[in-house]
Design an enzyme around this catalytic site. Sequence first.
Site, PDB file in Angstrom:
ATOM      1  N   LEU A 143      84.040   9.083  92.019  1.00 22.63           N
ATOM      2  CA  LEU A 143      82.672   9.432  92.396  1.00 22.63           C
ATOM      3  C   LEU A 143      82.743  10.305  93.636  1.00 22.63           C
ATOM      4  CD1 LEU A 143      80.762   6.014  92.082  1.00 22.63           C
ATOM      5  CD2 LEU A 143      80.764   7.900  90.440  1.00 22.63           C
ATOM      6  N   ASP A 144      81.862  11.277  93.730  1.00 23.61           N
ATOM      7  CA  ASP A 144      81.789  12.088  94.941  1.00 23.61           C
ATOM      8  C   ASP A 144      81.535  11.185  96.148  1.00 23.61           C
ATOM      9  OD1 ASP A 144      81.933  14.255  93.227  1.00 23.61           O
ATOM     10  OD2 ASP A 144      79.773  14.642  93.287  1.00 23.61           O
ATOM     11  N   ARG A 145      81.989  11.636  97.287  1.00 19.68           N
ATOM     12  CA  ARG A 145      81.800  10.858  98.514  1.00 19.68           C
ATOM     13  C   ARG A 145      80.343  10.446  98.747  1.00 19.68           C
ATOM     14  NH1 ARG A 145      84.617  12.291 104.339  1.00 19.68           N
ATOM     15  NH2 ARG A 145      84.098  10.325 105.368  1.00 19.68           N
ATOM     16  N   THR A 186      77.976  10.017  96.558  1.00 21.13           N
ATOM     17  CA  THR A 186      77.414   9.278  95.428  1.00 21.13           C
ATOM     18  C   THR A 186      77.783   7.811  95.551  1.00 21.13           C
ATOM     19  OG1 THR A 186      77.639  11.221  94.009  1.00 21.13           O
ATOM     20  CG2 THR A 186      77.319   9.107  92.919  1.00 21.13           C
TER      21      THR A 186
END
Length: 243
Positions: free
Chosen positions: A60-62, A64
């Site tokens: 997951l993106d930082r 998110t």
Amino acid sequence: MADAPFLSKADIVYMDDAVVAVNKPCGMLVHRSHLDRRSPTVMRELRSLTGKMVWPVHRLDRPTSGILLMAFGSELAAVLNEDFRHHRVEKEYLAVVRGYADTDGVVDHPVKNSRGNPKPAVSRYRRLAEVELPMPVGRYDTARYSLVKVALETGRYHQIRQHFHHLSHPIIGDTVYGDGRHNRFFRETLACRRLLLFSVALAFPHPVDGRIVSLGCGLGEEERALFERFGWAAEVPTTFCHG
């Protein structure tokens, strides 16, 4: 700057001898990055909490938050990686976007990977709710937003963020693909300083026996309060787990 987030045992959504899933906080890295070698990471925190080495099977993106799955072994991770690659894993997200999105739709549009090369990507979405706030943002007298549920058919770099930018409905709080005026409005007027993208559900075949494990998580207190302010309380997911 806000303190770096940490994991606790309360963030563990599901765990058995093969896998562990956590509700990743917004702002936390999955693994160490050359851009940030000091902040806590999900992998390091999980090793401390479980006493075991963990292997990532997706990311997951930082900014998110939400469901993130890890495996207790490289062979188990390889099995799950194949499941992700062959679309045997179902992933659902919630996002708050600028404007009134269509009732539903499919976005079949290439997105750029971390090196800037276009890759095929497909997302499906459904609008769950909308709100119009009597406050001017930019050249409009009111501000409109939609809550959308997104299911991924592919798992590309920043896929949801790029796809909703492509639709001209950027996700609120997105400092890369978003709308700075609306991001500022949420920060200064609504005290919301995060990317409004949440991984809320994940269903995958267990790497040992193949049974389907369905996981989900709710939102944090601040996010729930924002949704309630918008009249979206009925759309706020509750935590569930089916192993």
